[in-house]
Scaffold this active site. Structure first.
Site, PDB file in Angstrom:
ATOM      1  CG  ASP A 159      -2.930   4.861   1.582  1.00  0.00           C
ATOM      2  OD1 ASP A 159      -2.556   5.693   0.738  1.00  0.00           O
ATOM      3  OD2 ASP A 159      -4.082   4.392   1.613  1.00  0.00           O
ATOM      4  CB  THR A 218      -0.968   0.070   1.199  1.00  0.00           C
ATOM      5  OG1 THR A 218      -1.636   1.340   1.180  1.00  0.00           O
ATOM      6  CG2 THR A 218      -0.269  -0.085   2.533  1.00  0.00           C
TER       7      THR A 218
END
Length: 422
Positions: free
Chosen positions: A146, A144
């Site tokens: 993020d 990810t």
């Protein structure tokens, strides 16, 4: 080395990264080297598997050149999905169907490359297998941009996105000085409720660039009035002001700043609202109240697909976690996710390990408050020291006629009778 005669299946889920296919390559190559009979790929993750959509990867990945091309290919080679499995007690039928398909394909090892929600899938499938005496092993492979998966030092995909953000921020800062005219540029960065990506804009600060003037992460409440006051003060002192803002910043009442725009109202299967419009809202407000030229720049999907500027550290680690997942599963592990453990910053040393997926699924790792300055408008040196090793070195794309070459396939799927369908 333990070998297997069983079949492997691998899928990709959630938002892609610039290096997610390197993890896929790691799973494929390691499984084949260890004697897997077949390595199948789910088309569009668990949702595609439920529709019996899959491919035999050996029909598409022919040699080491294909492996290298796959590692350098952005997006999700197998396609992705955002499909939330229900709780086992709410809908056993869907699990019965999944395991019926897996058993028919003689699957012994199941790998899912993804983030928080994908680890929820691994958790539920491994729990069902345990409850029903299934021999299938389930391992999560982290990814990810993020960087919000708990337990792991960082996630594959973050380093390359951080490298892109730092590079583009630096270039935007330089561009803002072109004209002898005052201007304010607001950069909107992905990350939802975690500020790891937005903080990476600080990497632009170096000997030939002063970096962004302010950085706002969702870990700190965003005060619009105070923000405007700071912009007005900077505007008096500087010709060009550049500010990085997370798409997920919230005001004191818990509302996303982007909710004050006429943005897109879209919520995915996991309840995640599409966040967009923060930079546009702030730029328009500055234009009206400060009275200067403004720009709103959304990095948007560019920060997750810019494979031409991947970090060599990142793409190497992405490959390693894929390989480690196979090794651990073949050694009998299940219900786990591969994690990265940092041993040293200088020199940078990171190794793989395993962690219980039940302690990872649906949790969210935030930027520590002590890595954000007291006024909440910049990151500290501790954040820089954490992120900088992850963006080091490059992996040059394989170029064809001046453009990067990628690996792709014609979407050949097989129906329930094993017949190939175009």
């Amino acid at each position: 080395m333990k070998e297997t005669k069983g079949n492997v299946i691998v899928g990709q889920s959630g938002g892609p990264t610039a290096v997610i296919n390197s993890s896929l390559a790691g799973v494929y190559k390691t499984a084949k080297d260890r004697g897997a009979k077949k390595v199948l790929g789910m088309l569009h993750g668990i949702q595609g598997l439920l529709e019996e959509r899959y491919v035999d990867l050996s029909e598409h990945i022919k040699d080491n050149l294909d492996i290298e091309l796959l590692k350098r290919t952005p997006s999700a080679y197998l396609g992705s999905c955002r499909f939330k499995l229900p709780e086992i007690h709410d809908n056993r039928e869907i699990y019965d169907k999944i395991f019926e398909i897996l058993n028919k394909l003689e699957i012994e090892y199941f790998f899912y490359i993804g983030g928080n929600d994908s680890m929820d899938t691994i958790k539920k499938l491994s729990d069902y297998a345990l409850l029903n005496g299934s021999y299938i092993r389930f391992i999560g492979v982290p990814k990810t941009i993020d960087n919000d998966l708990v337990a792991t030092d960082h996630t594959p995909g973050y380093g390359s996105a951080a490298k892109y953000i730092g590079s583009i921020t630096k270039e935007v800062i330089r561009d803002g000085l072109v004209y002898d005219q005052q201007n304010v540029t607001i950069l909107e960065v992905m990350g939802r409720n975690a500020g790891w990506l937005t903080g990476a804009s600080a990497l632009a600060r170096c000997e030939d660039c002063e970096g962004p003037d302010m950085i706002f992460l969702p870990e700190v409440t965003f005060d619009v009035d105070l923000f405007m006051k700071k912009i007005a003060e900077l505007h008096k002192k500087k010709k060009s002001v550049v500010v990085a803002v997370s798409e997920g910043v919230k005001t004191a009442d818990g509302r996303y700043v982007c909710e004050q725009t006429d943005g897109i109202e879209f919520v995915d299967a996991f309840g995640h609202r599409q966040l967009t419009g923060t930079a546009r809202y702030l730029a328009e407000k500055i234009n009206k109240e400060v009275g200067c030229k403004t720009r709103a720049i959304e990095f948007n999907s560019l920060q997750r697909c810019a494979s031409h500027i991947v970090s060599r550290v990142d793409i190497t680690e992405a490959y390693q976690v894929g390989g480690a997942a196979v090794k651990e599963a073949f050694d009998g592990e299940t219900g786990k996710m591969v994690i990265l453990k940092r041993i040293s910053d200088d020199p940078y040393i990171c190794v793989t390990d395993l962690y219980d997926v039940h302690k990872i699924a649906n949790a969210e790792k935030k930027v520590p408050r002590e890595w954000i300055n007291k006024t909440g408008d910049y990151v500290t040196e501790a954040f820089i020291n954490y992120a900088k090793p992850l963006i080091q070195a490059e992996l040059t794309p394989i170029m064809t006629e001046g453009l990067p070459r990628h690996l792709y396939y014609t979407d050949i799927t097989k129906n329930k009778d094993g017949q190939q369908l175009l």
